[in-house]
Write a protein that holds these residues in place. Structure first.
Motif, PDB file in Angstrom:
ATOM      1  N   TYR A 143      -5.035 -46.085 -37.480  1.00 42.77           N
ATOM      2  CA  TYR A 143      -3.967 -46.893 -36.888  1.00 42.77           C
ATOM      3  C   TYR A 143      -4.200 -47.076 -35.388  1.00 42.77           C
ATOM      4  O   TYR A 143      -4.034 -48.168 -34.843  1.00 42.77           O
ATOM      5  N   TYR A 184      -6.875 -49.601 -34.772  1.00 44.00           N
ATOM      6  CA  TYR A 184      -6.322 -50.948 -35.003  1.00 44.00           C
ATOM      7  C   TYR A 184      -5.500 -51.399 -33.794  1.00 44.00           C
ATOM      8  O   TYR A 184      -5.641 -52.526 -33.318  1.00 44.00           O
ATOM      9  N   GLU A 198       2.889 -47.212 -29.517  1.00 47.41           N
ATOM     10  CA  GLU A 198       3.298 -48.451 -30.209  1.00 47.41           C
ATOM     11  C   GLU A 198       4.099 -49.340 -29.271  1.00 47.41           C
ATOM     12  O   GLU A 198       3.928 -50.561 -29.251  1.00 47.41           O
ATOM     13  N   SER A 227       7.341 -50.022 -37.058  1.00 47.74           N
ATOM     14  CA  SER A 227       6.085 -49.466 -37.553  1.00 47.74           C
ATOM     15  C   SER A 227       6.193 -49.014 -39.006  1.00 47.74           C
ATOM     16  O   SER A 227       7.039 -48.178 -39.340  1.00 47.74           O
ATOM     17  N   LEU A 275       3.721 -47.405 -40.655  1.00 46.71           N
ATOM     18  CA  LEU A 275       3.111 -46.078 -40.750  1.00 46.71           C
ATOM     19  C   LEU A 275       4.155 -44.995 -40.489  1.00 46.71           C
ATOM     20  O   LEU A 275       4.267 -44.018 -41.238  1.00 46.71           O
TER      21      LEU A 275
END
Length: 1476
Positions: free
Chosen positions: A53, A56, A128, A136, A138
């Motif tokens: 993550y 990314y 984030e 999010s 995740l």
């Protein structure tokens, strides 16, 4: 160290205990399991996925979110959780140091791992925020897993505290309850969404798509589209309700990626060819024996380019599909456990409820993942379509003329509509290529577990089916190619038909073209019929394959060993697995045939994108030394043109020569439109180009002139005045904001040419290439334009101008004259030099220019005021006065309107009627029989499984097996006949709807074609007809199938567990509400998408017609962005419709999952009274119900949205129509008109009922055999008068009599076939020359050759390789305008009617050819009445009489000599032309 030692020092706490967790009425987990697995699972999840993550997020930033209240709350709660975990660690250490017992290692290690995980979670929240992530997924999944694990522990601790209060550790219990509360808060906070990032697109956009800002839960359930659904439910959606596209889906992001990849593929292919050629040369030099070296070429791979562009995003769908495939097998496994539970009366009841909950959760997870998978697929498909349309559009702007001839407009439009659609359809199912084999392998594995080696019989049956499906797929490909070929040629003809509809009507050729289109359509339907037979066979195998697999497996299982008993668990788990098997087995052949179709389309795209482009070095744009000559060769029509010419700066050059001598080709060479073989072409500075046939856009007059440039008011006014457009502007209803129709339909020829010229002048370029711009205007306006614009004192006096002209009166004012013959410059020099030479030019001048110069004494200024007094074709105003601008009044074309509300029942009725009522009823009956047999066969199976076993065997198994087999085969036969009848019905409907639409469109008056953009019409004949041909029949089949499936499933469930009757009505109502709620929005989105598709094709059509102009002005980028904008506008309606589909599917599958769970729940409750066979039957049907329900709604909405195609095709049956083509009541005599007398009595006409008369009070009589010239300023109503004579526009008042017969009483074809016209725009259709001259095949070859000889084309046609069979390209582009005009003369000579009308027919030919035409008309039409609309007055000076029109009224009508004597309007015109 064993886990027991890890959890407790004295091994008192085991890791797992079956008696505690499973074989009990009140299950619980051991403390060790709770402290390890339930704590570690969420931690492992986060530590595994967090690194991926983070990588990314590093490459995908969306901006920066300011610290908000939500973010602060998340951070605080995260730190509190971290502190709680550390408190547990410190407590364990305190216990140790305090000597109150050494805690087990688990109490130190588990809180430490958990504490570190909470710290990671808190840091992730902040990262984030910095990367602009508003919600999010995740983190939400992390908090959900943590909460679920903690909930189990929470229940256990509560039970422990109640049952054993003395052993409770107060500190750990307290910290755990606080931890649990904080987890709950964290989970709720993670469900909310943060504010948008700074400077994000959403902040700037007035209609942002809510998706990027939606929470994760909203995104996976597609809740974010609900606001649009509510709007759509309350009222029909409109364009303003649509949201902007997400940036990643926009053309400007998607198209360049594909174009870049494709270009690099092309470069690779070129490099390979170059390397191969070098290797070949080396081989040839070293070893002569190897001359046979293969000429190896490599085509650039479009597939590779597509994969590189869209593959990475599309790979996500593969991940979703894999998970969904695995989850799919949970259903049969849980069914097996449920049947075992019903059979085992000692099993605790909670296990049944546990299986029910597990079934519900698995099916819901499967639904969510499946819909995400489809969403990714559809978005990929949408981007693919955007990229393909963009790439095709960009390519169309750069291909050379040779490539243009191989790819017709129809083909290219089909590439954008049908072929792009094929790709979109394939992308949704392409994953089945690997997913289907995976599902088959998994199903076989579970079947082997269930039935052992007997399953191999089923595998053998499946292997047998493969070659059958392969043959069907191959055949389908052949038919597919043939159908696309027919479709291409049909759309090509339709395109031409709409472009040349006026000519068709004037010649009464509609029936010939209707037959031509019908002929192609029949061959298309013949292929469709063959495909329908194949479809029937394929459906038969489709339905029978899974059944035959089941039958053969059960048969082998029962017959191999009589002790093999087929009980409920074996039969229904196997049946559920066979049902799963049915999907991949059915889909695989469909996907293969879909891939086959897409491969055909892929090849078509590759061929088009590989076409030769215009060479960029055809023309060099750089300063030229003053007296330097350049040589270049142009290749055109297979002739080598050798030219040497140098044109000094700021000069005016005239190019003269006969028709077809290469004048326009010279300009094309200077534009770089022709392939240069050798030499150089150098042009200084920027270029403007005025083509011979004006190219006008469907836009306002102002936009046509400004052509994307900035508005410079003073310059604009000068240009408009110089091009004699001022009086026109004053007369238009909305001034220069008046909309001009497609191809300038509502402007006269002269007006179009002046707008085209004004565009070039306004753009203010260095070099002007003018291809005969003065031919379409009368002598006076021509003189005004020459003086004010082109000539030595005009606006362009400081520019380099190359003027192709047939007007000899201007030649004395030019600096240089180039005389061309057969593609070569035979003479060059100034007017005086060429006259002194006494060559061919001097002879031409002496023959045709009676008076060279007019006495200019101040006359110029006198007439300028009248120079364009123009009765506007559609908007006539009596007084010339400036109108206040009202853009609505100036609207002409009508875009496609989206109809609203439900599709009317009459549309369905019309479709059923087109199929045939009897055939429809037969299809329905067969469908019912098929489903009844299917239900009965499964019911028979449940009875078989309940048969009692005697000595370990079932005595009636062979009889049961036989009946089961017969029932299966019978349903296969029923479905085969049903499939065939539906497909044949669909073809019958297609034929009837296409024929009636074609007939209705051809029967429409000219005003209809002026109002309706051709893109709309082409859209109806391509996309909508394709829907009716292929989509509607298959959708109806699937709709009927899924409807019967749902009804059957509900019946079985009700029979098995009558208690379900309590919930089914509730779920049924919920289902209906969701369905109606959805269809209202979906249907309207489909209509909006359909309506916004037409402008893409209209704009594309328009661009193809004007590519040379767009390239000359260097406006490619502007047109590309306009096309991209239209595609995006279309996708704005398409994107919500695919999301709405997902929204619906998730909600319906939830309803279905509830029904499945209810069936399982009530089966658990009533397990005492249920036989395992009936329960197995009930739940196996319930498992299918979810898919059937979703499919039913999808199909019902698809039926509604696609039946819109029938509605749109039928629209044209209600539009206004022309008068009858042939009157039954009155047929004129066979040889009428015999004399050719024409009489107008108080004749007047108007273009539309709400407009003033454009022709008024015309009363005159023309005797048979008279030659009458019709003259007047541009737009005075000359052409309108002839349109009235042909009844293209019906009279508003008065009458016209021909030989005493009122033409209003004669059928239109009777009238138009007895009067001949040579129209202003010489139009040819693609096809042979013979077809263009005689589409009905009424004349012999001798007649045609004679007509060609008389029209001075015999030598040209004889020199062509195919002579009369010479193929004309679209619009006759491979002939010059003059040659086309002569072909129109040949048409007239063939028909040889008593009345001939020439509408400025010689405007595009040189003086000499004009003279030849006039002498032909005089000799061949000697006894005929000839009406000639003329700008060149010298052609009508020997006519019997001349009719002078002004503002639609007759001002003079007498012989030319008398009119000159009267010194009126005609005298002034003659004086301007140097004839008086």
């Amino acid at each position: 160290m064993a886990l027991e030692d890890f959890c407790s020092l004295d091994n008192s706490d085991p890791f797992w205990d079956w008696n505690l967790s499973w074989n009990t009425t009140n299950p619980d987990f051991t403390q060790c399991f709770q402290n390890t697995v339930l704590v570690w699972v969420p931690c492992f999840y986060l530590w595994i996925f967090a690194p991926i993550y983070l990588i990314y997020l590093r490459s995908h930033g969306y901006g920066y979110i300011c610290m908000s209240l939500l973010n602060k709350a998340k951070t605080i709660v995260g730190f509190l959780l971290w502190i709680i975990c550390w408190l547990d660690v410190f407590y364990s250490l305190w216990e140790r140091s305090n000597g109150s017992g050494i805690p087990a290692p688990v109490h130190l290690i588990s809180p430490t791992i958990l504490g570190l995980t909470m710290l990671l979670a808190t840091l992730l929240v902040q990262y984030e925020r910095k990367k602009g992530i508003q919600s999010s997924g995740l983190m939400l999944i992390f908090w959900l897993i943590a909460l679920l694990c903690a909930t189990i522990v929470f229940r256990s601790k509560v039970l422990h505290a109640i049952n054993q209060p003395l052993t409770v550790c107060v500190w750990r219990y307290t910290t755990f309850y606080i931890y649990y509360g904080l987890l709950l808060v964290s989970f709720i906070l993670s469900c909310l969404t943060d504010q948008p990032p700074l400077f994000s697109q959403m902040v700037k956009d007035p209609h942002p798509c809510p998706e990027p800002g939606a929470s994760f839960l909203s995104r996976i359930t597609f809740w974010w589209i609900t606001s649009m659904m509510i709007t759509g439910y309350k009222r029909p959606l409109e364009e303003k309700d649509l949201w902007s596209l997400n940036p990643d889906d926009c053309s400007n992001r998607v198209v360049p990626q594909l174009v870049h990849r494709w270009n690099s593929e092309c470069q690779k292919a070129k490099r390979f060819i170059v390397v191969h050629m070098i290797l070949n040369q080396t081989v040839a030099e070293s070893e002569i024996l190897l001359v046979k070296n293969s000429k190896k070429t490599i085509d650039p791979s479009l597939l590779k380019a597509l994969c590189l562009t869209f593959g990475p995003y599309f790979l996500i769908s593969c991940f979703y599909k894999l998970i969904q495939d695995i989850l799919m097998f949970a259903g049969p496994e849980i069914l097996r456990l449920l049947i075992r539970f019903v059979n085992d009366s000692s099993a605790p009841t909670w296990q049944g409820y546990f299986y029910t909950v597990l079934l519900f959760m698995c099916t819901c997870a499967q639904s969510l993942i499946l819909q995400k998978y489809f969403h990714v697929c559809f978005v990929s498909g949408m981007r693919l379509r955007t990229a393909i349309i963009g790439a095709v559009y960009r390519k169309a702007l750069v291909i050379n003329s040779a490539a243009r001839r191989t790819s017709t407009v129809g083909e290219i439009v089909n590439l954008m509509s049908v072929d792009a659609q094929r790709f979109m359809d394939l992308i949704t199912y392409i994953n089945m290529i690997w997913s289907a084999p995976l599902q088959v392998v998994l199903a076989l594995y579970f079947l082997w577990q269930n039935l052992g080696p007997s399953v191999l019989a089923g595998v053998a049956m499946m292997v047998l089916m493969v070659p059958i499906n392969a043959v069907i797929a191959m055949k389908t490909k052949t038919y597919q190619v043939a159908q696309m070929k027919s479709k291409d040629s049909r759309i090509k003809i339709m395109n031409e038909l709409f472009n040349g509809i006026k000519v068709l009507k004037l010649y009464a050729w509609e029936l010939a073209f209707k037959d031509k289109v019908s002929q192609i359509r029949e061959s298309e339907l013949k292929v469709l019929k063959k495909a329908a037979y194949l479809g029937g066979v394929s459906t038969f195998t489709w339905v029978c394959a899974p059944f035959l697999v089941a039958l053969s497996t059960f048969a082998v299982y029962v017959l191999v060993d009589e002790r093999n008993v087929l009980d409920a668990q074996k039969a229904f788990v196997s049946l559920a697995l066979f049902n799963i098997l049915r999907f991949p087995l059915n889909m695989l052949p469909m996907v293969i045939s879909s891939m086959v179709q897409a491969s055909v389309s892929l090849k078509r795209f590759r061929v088009f994108l590989s076409h030769e482009e215009l060479q960029e070095d055809n023309v060099e744009h750089k300063p030229v030394p003053a007296r330097e000559f350049h040589q270049f060769i142009i290749l055109s029509l297979n002739l080598h043109f050798l030219l040497n010419v140098c044109i000094p700066e700021k000069t005016l050059v005239a190019v003269v020569g006969h028709v077809g001598s290469g004048k326009s080709s010279l300009l094309s060479a200077l534009l770089g439109e022709m392939d240069k073989l050798e030499g150089a072409v150098t042009v200084k500075g920027s270029v403007a180009y005025v083509p011979q046939q004006a190219w006008i856009q469907n836009s306002t007059l102002k936009n046509n002139i400004m052509f994307g440039q900035e508005r410079r008011e003073a310059w604009y006014q000068r240009v408009v005045e110089a091009c004699a457009l001022q009086p026109d502007l004053e007369m238009l209803p909305a001034g220069d904001d008046t909309e001009i129709g497609e191809k300038g339909v509502n402007l006269s020829g002269g007006q179009k040419q002046r707008v085209s010229l004004a565009r070039a002048v306004y753009c203010d370029r260095d070099t002007y290439l003018l291809d005969d711009p003065l031919s379409a205007v009368d002598a006076h306006v021509g003189k005004h334009i020459f003086d004010r614009v082109i000539g030595p004192q005009g606006l362009l006096k400081d520019k380099t101008r190359i003027l192709v002209t047939h007007g000899l009166s201007y030649l004395s004012q030019v600096h240089l004259i180039l005389v061309m013959l057969d593609g070569e410059i035979t003479e060059a020099g100034s007017y005086q030099q060429l006259m002194a030479k006494e060559g061919a030019f001097a002879e031409l001048i002496r023959t045709y220019a009676a008076v060279e110069q007019t006495d200019d004494k101040g006359d110029n200024g006198k007439h300028v005021a009248h120079a364009g007094i123009n009765v506007y074709r559609c908007f006539n105003i009596k007084k010339v006065e400036f109108k206040p601008k009202n853009t609505e009044v100036g609207k002409l074309t009508e875009g496609d309107k989206a109809s609203t509300g439900k599709v009317k029942l009459s549309t369905f009725a019309a479709y059923v009627k087109a199929i045939g009522v009897l055939l429809s009823c037969l299809s329905l009956l067969l469908m019912f029989i098929h489903h009844f047999l299917s239900l009965f066969s499964n019911y028979w199976l449940s009875k078989w499984t309940d048969d009692p076993t005697v000595n370990g065997t079932q005595p009636n198994s062979q009889m049961r097996l036989g009946v089961y087999g017969i029932l299966g085969i019978s349903q296969g036969v029923a479905v085969f006949v049903y499939s065939l009848s539906m497909s044949i019905g669909g073809i019958l409907a297609s034929r009837s709807l296409h024929q009636s639409m074609l007939f209705n469109v051809l029967r429409s008056p000219m005003s209809f074609f002026e109002r309706t953009p051709s893109g709309n019409l082409v859209n109806r004949f391509s996309k909508e007809m394709d829907t009716i041909d292929t989509v509607i029949p298959s959708i109806l089949k699937m709709f009927m199938g899924s409807m019967f499936n749902v009804i059957g499933s509900c019946l079985i469930i009700l029979i098995a567990t009558p208690l379900v009757a309590v919930v089914i009505p509730f779920f049924g109502l919920l289902y209906l509400f969701v369905q109606r709620f959805y269809v209202a929005t979906s249907r309207q989105l489909k209509r909006l998408e359909s309506v916004s598709r037409s402008p893409i094709y209209s704009h594309f059509n328009e661009t193809l017609l004007g590519t040379s102009v767009i390239r000359a002005f260097g406006e490619q980028e502007r047109f590309i962005s306009e096309s991209d904008q239209r595609v995006d506008h279309n996708q704005k309606a398409y994107y919500p419709s695919i999301v709405a589909n997902r929204w619906l599917a998730i909600r319906l599958e939830f309803v279905g999952n509830c029904i499945v769970s209810s069936a399982a729940l009530f089966a658990v409750i009533a397990r005492e009274n249920l036989s395992p066979g009936i329960m197995g039957l009930s739940i196996s049907y319930a498992l299918q119900l979810t898919a059937s329900l979703t499919w039913l709604v999808r199909m019902s909405s698809d039926v509604e949205t696609n039946i819109v195609a029938v509605e749109r095709v039928r629209e044209y049956s209600d539009t206004e129509k022309e008068a009858e083509w042939r009157h039954q009541a009155y047929n004129p005599p066979p040889r009428w008109p015999t004399d050719g007398n024409i009489e107008f009595r108080n004749f007047g006409l108007r273009y539309r009922p709400d407009l003033d008369l454009v022709i008024r009070n015309v009363t005159l009589k023309i005797d048979g055999g008279e030659k009458v010239g019709i003259v007047g300023r541009t737009g005075a109503g000359k052409s309108s008068l002839t349109l009235g004579l042909f009844r293209i526009i019906e009279a508003a008042e008065g009458h016209i009599f021909i030989d005493g017969v009122d033409i209003a009483k004669v059928g239109l074809h009777d009238l138009r076939s007895r009067v001949t016209i040579i129209p202003q725009d010489p139009l040819l259709f693609s096809g042979s020359l013979r077809m263009n001259l005689d589409p009905f095949d009424s004349y012999s070859d001798e007649d045609i050759w004679l007509a060609l000889e008389l029209s001075h084309l015999k030598s040209f046609v004889s020199s062509l390789p195919d002579q009369l069979s010479h193929e004309c390209s679209e619009g006759g582009d491979n002939l010059s305008v003059g040659q086309r005009q002569l072909l129109c003369l040949a048409r007239a000579l063939l028909r040889k009617t008593k009345i001939l009308v020439l509408d400025e027919a010689t405007a595009a030919v040189d003086m000499e050819t004009d003279n030849l035409i006039q002498s032909t008309i005089r000799s061949q039409f000697e006894g005929c009445t000839v009406l000639t609309i003329a700008h060149r007055l010298n052609t009508i000076m020997d006519y019997t009489r001349v009719l002078v029109l002004e503002k639609g009224e007759v001002v003079e009508f007498d012989s030319p000599s008398s009119l000159i004597g009267q010194r009126g309007s005609f005298y002034k015109m003659a004086k301007d032309s140097g004839l008086a």
